[in-house]
Design an enzyme around this catalytic site. Structure first.
Site, PDB file in Angstrom:
ATOM      1  N   TYR A 139       0.852  -1.182   0.000  1.00  0.00           N
ATOM      2  CA  TYR A 139       0.000   0.000   0.000  1.00  0.00           C
ATOM      3  C   TYR A 139       0.888   1.232   0.000  1.00  0.00           C
ATOM      4  O   TYR A 139       1.844   1.318   0.776  1.00  0.00           O
ATOM      5  CB  TYR A 139      -0.894   0.001   1.239  1.00  0.00           C
ATOM      6  CG  TYR A 139      -1.795   1.215   1.361  1.00  0.00           C
ATOM      7  CD1 TYR A 139      -2.807   1.447   0.439  1.00  0.00           C
ATOM      8  CD2 TYR A 139      -1.641   2.115   2.416  1.00  0.00           C
ATOM      9  CE1 TYR A 139      -3.637   2.548   0.560  1.00  0.00           C
ATOM     10  CE2 TYR A 139      -2.480   3.213   2.545  1.00  0.00           C
ATOM     11  CZ  TYR A 139      -3.477   3.429   1.615  1.00  0.00           C
ATOM     12  OH  TYR A 139      -4.300   4.517   1.743  1.00  0.00           O
ATOM     13  N   ASP A 234       9.070   2.667   0.022  1.00  0.00           N
ATOM     14  CA  ASP A 234       8.023   3.286   0.823  1.00  0.00           C
ATOM     15  C   ASP A 234       8.263   2.883   2.271  1.00  0.00           C
ATOM     16  O   ASP A 234       7.885   1.792   2.696  1.00  0.00           O
ATOM     17  CB  ASP A 234       6.644   2.837   0.337  1.00  0.00           C
ATOM     18  CG  ASP A 234       5.523   3.515   1.118  1.00  0.00           C
ATOM     19  OD1 ASP A 234       5.795   4.045   2.212  1.00  0.00           O
ATOM     20  OD2 ASP A 234       4.380   3.499   0.620  1.00  0.00           O
ATOM     21  N   LYS A 262       4.081   8.703   9.107  1.00  0.00           N
ATOM     22  CA  LYS A 262       3.796   8.086  10.408  1.00  0.00           C
ATOM     23  C   LYS A 262       4.775   8.529  11.505  1.00  0.00           C
ATOM     24  O   LYS A 262       4.652   9.652  11.972  1.00  0.00           O
ATOM     25  CB  LYS A 262       3.670   6.579  10.231  1.00  0.00           C
ATOM     26  CG  LYS A 262       2.479   6.274   9.277  1.00  0.00           C
ATOM     27  CD  LYS A 262       1.941   4.870   9.262  1.00  0.00           C
ATOM     28  CE  LYS A 262       0.624   4.833   8.502  1.00  0.00           C
ATOM     29  NZ  LYS A 262       0.657   4.145   7.226  1.00  0.00           N
TER      30      LYS A 262
HETATM   31  C1  LIG Z   1       0.064   4.647   5.814  1.00  0.00           C
HETATM   32  C2  LIG Z   1       0.852   4.377   4.598  1.00  0.00           C
HETATM   33  C3  LIG Z   1       0.845   5.223   3.482  1.00  0.00           C
HETATM   34  C4  LIG Z   1      -0.099   6.381   3.373  1.00  0.00           C
HETATM   35  O1  LIG Z   1       0.133   7.361   4.324  1.00  0.00           O
HETATM   36  P1  LIG Z   1      -1.059   8.365   4.700  1.00  0.00           P
HETATM   37  O2  LIG Z   1      -0.410   9.352   5.607  1.00  0.00           O
HETATM   38  O3  LIG Z   1      -2.118   7.530   5.335  1.00  0.00           O
HETATM   39  O4  LIG Z   1      -1.524   8.974   3.430  1.00  0.00           O
HETATM   40  C5  LIG Z   1       1.713   4.969   2.450  1.00  0.00           C
HETATM   41  N1  LIG Z   1       2.538   3.912   2.481  1.00  0.00           N
HETATM   42  C6  LIG Z   1       2.572   3.062   3.522  1.00  0.00           C
HETATM   43  C7  LIG Z   1       3.536   1.926   3.508  1.00  0.00           C
HETATM   44  C8  LIG Z   1       1.719   3.245   4.600  1.00  0.00           C
HETATM   45  O5  LIG Z   1       1.709   2.361   5.602  1.00  0.00           O
END
Ligand SMILES: *Cc1c(COP(=O)(O)O)cnc(C)c1O
Length: 424
Positions: A139, A234, A262
Site C-alpha cells: 500500500y 516506501d 507516520k
Molecule cells: C500509511 C501508509 C501510506 C499512506 O500514508 P497516509 O499518511 O495515510 O496517506 C503509504 N505507504 C505506507 C507503507 C503506509 O503504511
C-alpha cells in the site's frame, strides 16, 4: 447516551474519515477515542483499552508523550502556519539526511499519500518514462496510479482497486507478487527501458506483516539499476520504526527515493520524500517536476517530528524489538495451545498475526488466511480490553509505552480469546 456513531453516519460517509476505522471487516461498531495515555486509549464511553494500533504505527513513544505534547504546545504559541520557510523544516530535513545515507535532500509534505504521489511524479519526470512496477498487497496511499492490488483498507474491503480510478490512470502500473523475482524479471523484460520506478514497502506491513525474502531487496536494487529505473522504498511504516535508519539501515540497501510518514510526524500530519540531490533537484523550484503544499513543513508537525526523533535512541529500538518478540512468541504459543493454526511473524520491531497454517510470503497467501477467525479473535481481545487492528491485513505496533506487564496481560487475554475462537 450520546450515540456518536449514529451522528457520524448522518454527516460523514460511513461515519469515518478513513475506511478501516469503520470495523467493516471485523463487524460491530467502532468505539470513539476521547484521549490516549501511553499504551492506552480511553474511549468516549469510558473504557481503557491497551492499544496495538498506535495511530497505525505513528505513535512510537506511546500516546500523548510529554516530549511531544510540550513541543507542540510551545510551537502552537508561536503560530500554527505561515506559508514561509521556518527553522524546524531545515532541522528536520537535516535530521533525516543525517540518518539515512541515501538521502541528501528532503521535501516535506503532509501525508504518506502525498509523498508517494510526489515520488511517482518525480520518478517519471527524472527518467522521462511512464511505467511503474508495484507489488500486490503493498500500500502506498490512495493515489490513483498505485491504487491497484493495494493492501490495507483496500484489502480489507476486498475491492480490486477503487471506483473512480480510470483505466488510463493505472495503464502504466504493472503489479507483480511480493517476493517473486521471476515475476519482476518477466515484467522488466516485457517492457525494456519503460519503467520509471520500482516501488516497494521494504517490509510489507499493509497485507498483514510480510518480511522480504533474504536477498529480495538487494535483487530489486540490482534490477532497478540495470533497467535504469528508480528504486522507491516506501518507508512510511518502516522508517524510524524498525530502526534508526529504517529498512535501509537494517538491510543495507540504498533506495533512490525514500518515502517517510507516520513516526516522522510524531502523530501530526507530516510526511516526506528524500533521495540524492541529483534526483531531488528535479523538483520545483530547481527542476521541472511541480509539487507544492500550503501546510507542507507545518510548524506543529515539524516540532512533533523533531521531538520524537530526538527522543529515540538505538537502545529504544533494541527494547522495541524485545517487546515485539515477547508479543509474537506469546501470541503464537497461546493460539497453538488452543489448537488454532496461526502465524505470528515478526520483523524487527513489527508484529503480525495470520490465522493460517503456513508462513505468509505474498498477498495471495495473506488473503488465504482465515479473516473470520481473526474477526472473532479481534472481538475476544477487545472484550478483554486489548485493541488490535480492526482488520486481518494490518500490523501490530508495540510502542515504548507498552510495559512487560501490558504484554503479559495481552498474552493471557489471547489465550482466553483463542479458546473462544477454537470453540466457535
Ligand atoms: C500509511 C501508509 C501510506 C499512506 O500514508 P497516509 O499518511 O495515510 O496517506 C503509504 N505507504 C505506507 C507503507 C503506509 O503504511
Amino acid at each position: 447516551m450520546d450515540d456518536l456513531f449514529a451522528r457520524a453516519r448522518r454527516r460523514i460517509p460511513g461515519g469515518v474519515n478513513s475506511p478501516v476505522r469503520a470495523f467493516g471487516s471485523v463487524g460491530g461498531e467502532p468505539f470513539f477515542t476521547a484521549r490516549g495515555e501511553g499504551a492506552h486509549l480511553v474511549t468516549e464511553d469510558g473504557r481503557r483499552l491497551l492499544d496495538y494500533v498506535q495511530s497505525w504505527g505513528a505513535s512510537i513513544l506511546g500516546h500523548a508523550h510529554p516530549v511531544v505534547v510540550e513541543a507542540v504546545q510551545r510551537a502552537a504559541a508561536d503560530g500554527t502556519s505561515f506559508g514561509t520557510p521556518t527553522r524546524r523544516e531545515v532541522e528536520l530535513a537535516e535530521t533525516v539526511a543525517d540518518r539515512i545515507p541515501s538521502v541528501e535532500k528532503v521535501r516535506l509534505v503532509s501525508s504518506g499519500t502525498e509523498a508517494a504521489m510526489t515520488a511517482v511524479r518525480l520518478a517519471r519526470g527524472a527518467t522521462g518514462r511512464a511505467k511503474l512496477l508495484k507489488f500486490a498487497g503493498c500500500y502506498h496511499g490512495h493515489l490513483d496510479a498505485l491504487l491497484v492490488a493495494a493492501g490495507s483498507g483496500v484489502a480489507t474491503l476486498g475491492l480490486p482497486g477503487s471506483a473512480g480510478v480510470t483505466p488510463g490512470a493505472v495503464a502504466d502500473t504493472v503489479v507483480v507478487p511480493f517476493n517473486d523475482r521471476k515475476a519482476v524479471d518477466a515484467a522488466l523484460d516485457r517492457h525494456p527501458g519503460e519503467f520509471a520506478a520500482l516501488l516497494v514497502e521494504p517490509v510489507a506491513a499493509n497485507m498483514g506483516l510480510v518480511p522480504p525474502a533474504p536477498g529480495f531487496l538487494e535483487f530489486l536494487r540490482e534490477r532497478a539499476t540495470a533497467h535504469g529505473a528508480l528504486l522507491v522504498f516506501d518507508e512510511v511504516i518502516t522508517g524510524f520504526r524498525i530502526g534508526p535508519a529504517g529498512a535501509q539501515g537494517r538491510f543495507a540497501v540504498a533506495a533512490d527515493v525514500s518515502i517517510y510518514g507516520k513516526v516522522l510526524g510524531g502523530g501530526l500530519p507530516l510526511a516526506a520524500l528524500g533521495g540524492p540531490a541529483a534526483v531531488m533537484d528535479e523538483l520545483a523550484p530547481l527542476g521541472p517536476v511541480y509539487q507544492a503544499g500550503t501546510l507542507s513543513g507545518n510548524p506543529l508537525a515539524t516540532a512533533a517530528g523533531l521531538a520524537v526523533l530526538g527522543a529515540l535512541t538505538d537502545d529504544h529500538y533494541a527494547e522495541l524489538e524485545r517487546r515485539a518478540t515477547t508479543l509474537t512468541t506469546g501470541l503464537a504459543a497461546a493460539l497453538a495451545d488452543a489448537g488454532i493454526a496461526a502465524q505470528a511473524p515478526r520483523a524487527f520491531t513489527l508484529a503480525g498475526l495470520f490465522f493460517r497454517p503456513d508462513p505468509v510470503t505474498d498477498y495471495a497467501e495473506a488473503q488465504a488466511a482465515d479473516a473470520a477467525a481473526y474477526a472473532r479473535f479481534f472481538h475476544g481481545m477487545l472484550d478483554r480490553g486489548v485493541y488490535l487492528a480492526p482488520s486481518a491485513f494490518e500490523t501490530m505496533f508495540p510502542s515504548l509505552a507498552h510495559t512487560d506487564d501490558d504484554i503479559a496481560r495481552t498474552i493471557e487475554c489471547a489465550a482466553e480469546a483463542a479458546r473462544d475462537v477454537a470453540r466457535a
